[in-house]
Design an enzyme around this catalytic site. Structure first.
Site, PDB file in Angstrom:
ATOM      1  CB  CYS A   1      -2.194   4.994  -8.582  1.00  0.00           C
ATOM      2  SG  CYS A   1      -0.821   6.106  -8.985  1.00  0.00           S
TER       3      CYS A   1
ATOM      4  CD  GLU B   1       3.419   1.345  -9.945  1.00  0.00           C
ATOM      5  OE1 GLU B   1       2.340   0.736  -9.987  1.00  0.00           O
ATOM      6  OE2 GLU B   1       3.742   2.087  -8.983  1.00  0.00           O
TER       7      GLU B   1
END
Length: 160
Positions: A91, A59
């Site tokens: 995360c 990401e």
């Protein structure tokens, strides 16, 4: 939680991340791919850089790719695992970075047969807001000192 309806463009974003995972995630160094879309439909992808120092997640690499192309506003993001692991939730670090850089971004999560799109704020309730914690840099330049917090009912050290 505020779930937004999955659109065809959202499914296409999952397909883009899946294609990158199949093509580029072929070793322990790269095991997750991400795809991020702008409001005008531009898509930026990235893969994670696994490293013992805690290299960046897919990401974050996708965010960097978008920033490199001058894109500052991302609308939706998704991460997909290698070896058919499907869509992965971001995360904690990625959730915080997404919130700080793109507070309005939607994140696609869930199993492939029940995908949903959520605001990043739903994934990080009661979050630390980085912008609220930043120091006033102009005060440091003006005075040459870090600003001291004001504590009610405190007295100067010289009074001790």
């Amino acid at each position: 939680m505020t779930t937004t309806t999955m659109l065809d463009t959202d499914r296409a974003l999952v397909q883009a991340a899946t294609a990158v995972a199949k093509l580029r995630c072929r070793s322990d160094n790269h095991s997750v791919a991400a795809a991020a879309r702008t409001a005008d439909g531009r898509v930026f992808t990235g893969v994670n850089l696994a490293h013992f120092t805690g290299g960046p997640c897919a990401e974050l690499v996708a965010l960097g790719a978008a920033a490199t192309q001058g894109e500052a506003e991302l609308e939706t993001i998704v991460a997909v695992g290698d070896r058919g692991r499907g869509v992965l939730p971001p995360c904690g670090r990625c959730r915080q970075v997404l919130l700080d850089y793109h507070p309005g971004i939607q994140v696609i999560v869930g199993p492939i047969d029940a995908l949903r799109k959520l605001p990043v704020t739903d994934l990080l309730p009661d979050s630390y807001v980085w912008a609220d914690q930043r120091l006033d840099a102009s005060a440091i330049v003006r005075t040459g000192q870090w600003p001291m917090p004001t504590v009610p009912a405190s007295r100067a050290a010289s009074e001790d």
